[in-house]
Design a protein around this motif. Structure first.
Motif, PDB file in Angstrom:
ATOM      1  N   LEU A  51     -54.979  31.189   9.724  1.00  0.00           N
ATOM      2  CA  LEU A  51     -56.283  30.446   9.978  1.00  0.00           C
ATOM      3  C   LEU A  51     -56.674  29.841   8.625  1.00  0.00           C
ATOM      4  CD1 LEU A  51     -58.402  29.531  12.036  1.00  0.00           C
ATOM      5  CD2 LEU A  51     -59.716  31.507  11.206  1.00  0.00           C
ATOM      6  N   LEU A  52     -56.788  28.542   8.583  1.00  0.00           N
ATOM      7  CA  LEU A  52     -57.234  27.827   7.721  1.00  0.00           C
ATOM      8  C   LEU A  52     -58.510  27.159   7.889  1.00  0.00           C
ATOM      9  CD1 LEU A  52     -53.959  25.544   6.821  1.00  0.00           C
ATOM     10  CD2 LEU A  52     -54.683  27.724   5.875  1.00  0.00           C
ATOM     11  N   ILE A  80     -54.725  25.902  12.155  1.00  0.00           N
ATOM     12  CA  ILE A  80     -53.835  26.740  12.328  1.00  0.00           C
ATOM     13  C   ILE A  80     -52.550  26.466  11.681  1.00  0.00           C
ATOM     14  CG2 ILE A  80     -52.445  28.688  13.625  1.00  0.00           C
ATOM     15  CD1 ILE A  80     -55.053  28.898  15.375  1.00  0.00           C
ATOM     16  N   LEU A  81     -52.042  27.143  10.570  1.00  0.00           N
ATOM     17  CA  LEU A  81     -50.862  26.837   9.953  1.00  0.00           C
ATOM     18  C   LEU A  81     -49.764  26.985  10.826  1.00  0.00           C
ATOM     19  CD1 LEU A  81     -49.812  25.803   7.111  1.00  0.00           C
ATOM     20  CD2 LEU A  81     -49.281  28.119   6.721  1.00  0.00           C
ATOM     21  N   THR A  82     -49.026  25.752  10.919  1.00  0.00           N
ATOM     22  CA  THR A  82     -47.885  25.547  12.036  1.00  0.00           C
ATOM     23  C   THR A  82     -46.083  26.160  11.346  1.00  0.00           C
ATOM     24  OG1 THR A  82     -46.887  23.603  11.296  1.00  0.00           O
ATOM     25  CG2 THR A  82     -48.670  23.694  12.986  1.00  0.00           C
ATOM     26  N   ASP A  83     -46.238  26.252   9.872  1.00  0.00           N
ATOM     27  CA  ASP A  83     -45.037  26.774   9.259  1.00  0.00           C
ATOM     28  C   ASP A  83     -45.170  27.832   8.181  1.00  0.00           C
ATOM     29  OD1 ASP A  83     -43.296  25.396  11.003  1.00  0.00           O
ATOM     30  OD2 ASP A  83     -43.654  23.490   9.932  1.00  0.00           O
ATOM     31  N   ASP A  84     -44.352  28.540   7.856  1.00  0.00           N
ATOM     32  CA  ASP A  84     -44.537  29.315   6.595  1.00  0.00           C
ATOM     33  C   ASP A  84     -44.386  28.460   5.391  1.00  0.00           C
ATOM     34  OD1 ASP A  84     -44.463  31.575   8.236  1.00  0.00           O
ATOM     35  OD2 ASP A  84     -42.404  32.361   7.709  1.00  0.00           O
ATOM     36  N   THR A  85     -45.198  28.790   4.323  1.00  0.00           N
ATOM     37  CA  THR A  85     -45.135  27.809   3.190  1.00  0.00           C
ATOM     38  C   THR A  85     -45.705  28.775   2.216  1.00  0.00           C
ATOM     39  OG1 THR A  85     -46.239  26.185   4.608  1.00  0.00           O
ATOM     40  CG2 THR A  85     -46.512  25.710   2.513  1.00  0.00           C
TER      41      THR A  85
END
Length: 141
Positions: free
Chosen positions: A50-51, A74-79
């Motif tokens: 969650l951002l 909400i972040l879609t990919d690992d970063t």
């Protein structure tokens, strides 16, 4: 004389990997709106994190941010972001999400995830992010 090289249309991209299903997206609506955000928080960030809106883009949500941030995604990919760096990453801004798969960055090992979900449910709903509880296959209802 014009260049006679034919144009090439790339219908399939060979780079990148499609992640296996993780049940992050839930419900009948699914993910309705995805956009690119600037994420400048150093470290590893997992899909489902969650951002919240911050002064320079988006940052991992804090507990205080649940009541003060004006926007969530909400972040879609690992970063992974290095020191003094930022990344432009895709994030979900609207939709229905499995409450067990959303990652609250401020959640500790001993915290009650279900209690945090209940606290976050209303602020996220105002941002059109709906938390759904999914029953695992074979689990008692």
């Amino acid at each position: 004389m014009p260049d006679a090289t034919p144009a090439t249309l790339e219908l399939v991209r060979t780079e990148g990997v499609i992640p296996p299903p993780d049940n992050l997206i839930a419900g009948n609506l699914g993910a309705l709106y995805v956009d690119v955000v600037k994420l400048s928080a150093q470290g590893e960030h997992k899909r489902g994190t969650l951002l919240m809106a911050s002064t320079d883009g988006y940052a991992p949500c804090t507990q205080a941010g649940l009541s003060t941030a004006g926007s969530f995604c909400i972040l879609t990919d690992d970063t992974t972001i290095g020191e003094n760096e930022y990344a432009e990453v895709p994030a979900y801004f609207q939709g229905e999400f499995n409450d067990a798969r959303v990652i609250f960055p401020f959640e500790g090992e001993d915290d009650d995830h279900d209690a945090i979900v209940e606290t976050a449910r209303e602020p996220l709903r105002r941002s059109k992010i709906f938390m759904r509880h999914l029953h695992e296959k074979g689990a008692a209802l």
